[in-house]
Write a protein that holds these residues in place. Structure first.
Motif, PDB file in Angstrom:
ATOM      1  N   CYS A 226       0.839  -1.200   0.000  1.00 63.61           N
ATOM      2  CA  CYS A 226       0.000   0.000   0.000  1.00 63.61           C
ATOM      3  C   CYS A 226       0.877   1.255   0.000  1.00 63.61           C
ATOM      4  O   CYS A 226       0.611   2.209  -0.731  1.00 63.61           O
ATOM      5  CB  CYS A 226      -0.927  -0.037   1.212  1.00 63.61           C
ATOM      6  SG  CYS A 226      -1.936   1.440   1.463  1.00 63.61           S
ATOM      7  N   GLY A 227       1.958   1.212   0.776  1.00 61.31           N
ATOM      8  CA  GLY A 227       2.856   2.369   0.866  1.00 61.31           C
ATOM      9  C   GLY A 227       3.500   2.704  -0.469  1.00 61.31           C
ATOM     10  O   GLY A 227       3.754   3.881  -0.772  1.00 61.31           O
ATOM     11  N   LEU A 228       3.769   1.671  -1.277  1.00 63.29           N
ATOM     12  CA  LEU A 228       4.326   1.907  -2.611  1.00 63.29           C
ATOM     13  C   LEU A 228       3.209   2.029  -3.650  1.00 63.29           C
ATOM     14  O   LEU A 228       3.404   2.618  -4.710  1.00 63.29           O
ATOM     15  CB  LEU A 228       5.277   0.752  -2.988  1.00 63.29           C
ATOM     16  CG  LEU A 228       6.420   0.501  -1.989  1.00 63.29           C
ATOM     17  CD1 LEU A 228       7.300  -0.665  -2.449  1.00 63.29           C
ATOM     18  CD2 LEU A 228       7.269   1.761  -1.791  1.00 63.29           C
ATOM     19  N   GLY A 229       2.026   1.502  -3.330  1.00 71.11           N
ATOM     20  CA  GLY A 229       0.905   1.509  -4.270  1.00 71.11           C
ATOM     21  C   GLY A 229       0.226   2.865  -4.364  1.00 71.11           C
ATOM     22  O   GLY A 229      -0.207   3.275  -5.446  1.00 71.11           O
ATOM     23  N   VAL A 230       0.127   3.567  -3.251  1.00 75.75           N
ATOM     24  CA  VAL A 230      -0.552   4.874  -3.272  1.00 75.75           C
ATOM     25  C   VAL A 230       0.170   5.855  -4.204  1.00 75.75           C
ATOM     26  O   VAL A 230      -0.470   6.469  -5.076  1.00 75.75           O
ATOM     27  CB  VAL A 230      -0.745   5.429  -1.840  1.00 75.75           C
ATOM     28  CG1 VAL A 230      -1.174   6.887  -1.858  1.00 75.75           C
ATOM     29  CG2 VAL A 230      -1.784   4.590  -1.082  1.00 75.75           C
ATOM     30  N   PRO A 231       1.496   5.992  -4.104  1.00 79.54           N
ATOM     31  CA  PRO A 231       2.189   6.864  -5.077  1.00 79.54           C
ATOM     32  C   PRO A 231       2.049   6.355  -6.514  1.00 79.54           C
ATOM     33  O   PRO A 231       1.970   7.154  -7.450  1.00 79.54           O
ATOM     34  CB  PRO A 231       3.664   6.806  -4.643  1.00 79.54           C
ATOM     35  CG  PRO A 231       3.663   6.279  -3.248  1.00 79.54           C
ATOM     36  CD  PRO A 231       2.414   5.485  -3.055  1.00 79.54           C
ATOM     37  N   LEU A 232       2.017   5.028  -6.691  1.00 73.40           N
ATOM     38  CA  LEU A 232       1.826   4.467  -8.036  1.00 73.40           C
ATOM     39  C   LEU A 232       0.469   4.880  -8.601  1.00 73.40           C
ATOM     40  O   LEU A 232       0.358   5.342  -9.745  1.00 73.40           O
ATOM     41  CB  LEU A 232       1.938   2.941  -7.971  1.00 73.40           C
ATOM     42  CG  LEU A 232       1.602   2.191  -9.270  1.00 73.40           C
ATOM     43  CD1 LEU A 232       2.574   2.542 -10.393  1.00 73.40           C
ATOM     44  CD2 LEU A 232       1.571   0.677  -9.039  1.00 73.40           C
ATOM     45  N   LEU A 233      -0.578   4.725  -7.789  1.00 70.11           N
ATOM     46  CA  LEU A 233      -1.930   5.087  -8.249  1.00 70.11           C
ATOM     47  C   LEU A 233      -2.037   6.577  -8.547  1.00 70.11           C
ATOM     48  O   LEU A 233      -2.753   6.992  -9.458  1.00 70.11           O
ATOM     49  CB  LEU A 233      -2.963   4.697  -7.186  1.00 70.11           C
ATOM     50  CG  LEU A 233      -3.149   3.192  -6.995  1.00 70.11           C
ATOM     51  CD1 LEU A 233      -3.846   2.914  -5.671  1.00 70.11           C
ATOM     52  CD2 LEU A 233      -3.928   2.591  -8.151  1.00 70.11           C
ATOM     53  N   ALA A 234      -1.316   7.382  -7.760  1.00 74.01           N
ATOM     54  CA  ALA A 234      -1.342   8.828  -7.975  1.00 74.01           C
ATOM     55  C   ALA A 234      -0.683   9.205  -9.296  1.00 74.01           C
ATOM     56  O   ALA A 234      -1.031  10.211  -9.914  1.00 74.01           O
ATOM     57  CB  ALA A 234      -0.657   9.537  -6.807  1.00 74.01           C
ATOM     58  N   ALA A 235       0.272   8.360  -9.737  1.00 71.25           N
ATOM     59  CA  ALA A 235       1.066   8.700 -10.923  1.00 71.25           C
ATOM     60  C   ALA A 235       0.599   8.020 -12.198  1.00 71.25           C
ATOM     61  O   ALA A 235       0.925   8.465 -13.298  1.00 71.25           O
ATOM     62  CB  ALA A 235       2.535   8.314 -10.671  1.00 71.25           C
TER      63      ALA A 235
END
Lengths: 245, 245
Positions: free
Chosen positions: B151-160
């Motif tokens: 989730c910690g790496l997924g949230v920035p991924l989803l934002a980008a």
């Protein structure tokens, strides 16, 4: 108390039979042409609503048509087709005055549920016994659906009634319910509306927390009190199928 | 970067193809005998885990066999088969010392995700492009699964990354993520463990709150960090089917 079926109609594959049990008016929803026993879901309505409020109808028709369940909905004490007693009328008047004076509505709502719950629990237990004697219902597993006031009256019911094996609750805070919530042990799905202007979020989280059930799942969605997304009703059907089917 | 399929095996109707994209090792799960395009789910693992950790395998095999999805899992930077760089080794050592000294682990975990996220986002975007060129994947709808570090790496991924249209996240607090969470707009299922000893409940609720998505649902269940009930994985499958199917 005498159980009477008073009228019958069918809508989209679901037969809706009005009944009375003594002074309690209700509706039984079953799949059209249903024969033989099937799991039963009791549906409690919200405050100021009744046994055929839109939210009750939508759930009952879905559970009967898609899940092959029997569903019983009744008018809560002092609601729907039932007479409002003097104490209730006085309480509602008093409540309006106190809310206008800025008193905490949560406290008043809890007091209202407390006023109705003893009768409501007795009503449901009698209806449960009566409806299970019907050939197209029978004594299979039983579930309960109730949010808002349906939760406020449902928690004491679940604490008192061992025949109910799974429940969907929610849209209510912990006030007045911590003790009975701790005695609930069946699987619970708890619905919370994240932007509920009537129920403070923290108090709803505390009611979920207070439930004694080993299996309980909180589902929180954006939106106000009455805005439960349609997909949660479909999800509730799967919850009931998993536990009662 | 060069994409190579390195080995292939089949387990219970699911074909698992190991691949590398440049230095990124991954596994692609597809239904056995899959031909033609299908929706794709990217699965990010937790901290200290890898692309074939039990939680990843269980989800990937279910999504491929029951949902007919393609699923891609990769090792996060400095995890699994990837080399740990000096900065990461120093950070982990430092983290142990600071945790032993009583520092807030949540802050250290957030700093760790921050250290890895730029590379992780670039990795996923490249893998997404490469995997969608395969004949049995194609350019259909894409989802993301990641809890805890995923989730910690997924949230920035989803934002980008605008190609990802729905995500299952959770098991993490808001620290360091409020800004990118606000830029997430796709439907999100957020899993929270009510008795999580690693993630304070309030901080997880705040991360759910911070997500910019109009459709987002929090599912909270009793139990510690690693104890997501099996029925939530089945439920996640239905979530992905609803949004990508």
């Amino acid at each position: 108390m005498r159980f009477s079926l008073t009228s019958q109609t069918s809508v989209d594959g679901v037969t809706e039979q009005s009944f009375t049990l003594g002074e309690i008016p209700g509706v039984l929803f079953t799949p059209e042409g249903a024969a033989g026993h099937r799991p039963l879901i009791l549906m409690g309505h919200g405050g100021g609503q009744h046994k055929q409020a839109p939210g009750v109808l939508a759930g009952a028709r879905l559970f009967a048509s898609k899940g092959d369940f029997a569903v019983a909905a009744i008018d809560a004490p002092c609601h729907g087709d039932r007479p409002k007693n003097e104490q209730f009328i006085r309480f509602v008047g008093d409540m309006r005055t106190r809310m206008a004076a800025g008193e905490d509505p949560g406290e008043l709502v809890a007091a209202m549920h407390d006023l109705l719950s003893e009768q409501a629990v007795a009503d449901w237990r009698a209806v449960l016994t009566a409806v299970r004697e019907l050939d197209h219902v029978g004594d299979g597993p039983v579930g309960y659906w109730g949010v808002s006031m349906g939760c406020g009256l449902g928690v004491p019911l679940l604490a008192a009634e061992p025949r109910i094996r799974a429940a969907v609750l929610g849209l209510l805070g912990v006030r007045g319910l911590a003790g009975s919530a701790a005695r609930v042990t069946v699987p619970v799905r708890f619905l919370l509306q994240w932007d509920d202007t009537r129920v403070p979020r923290q108090q709803a989280l505390e009611l979920f927390d207070a439930l004694g059930s080993a299996e309980k799942t909180l589902h929180a969605n954006p939106g106000d009190h009455g805005e439960i997304p349609a997909f949660e009703i479909e999800d509730a059907l799967r919850f009931f199928v998993r536990h009662l089917g």
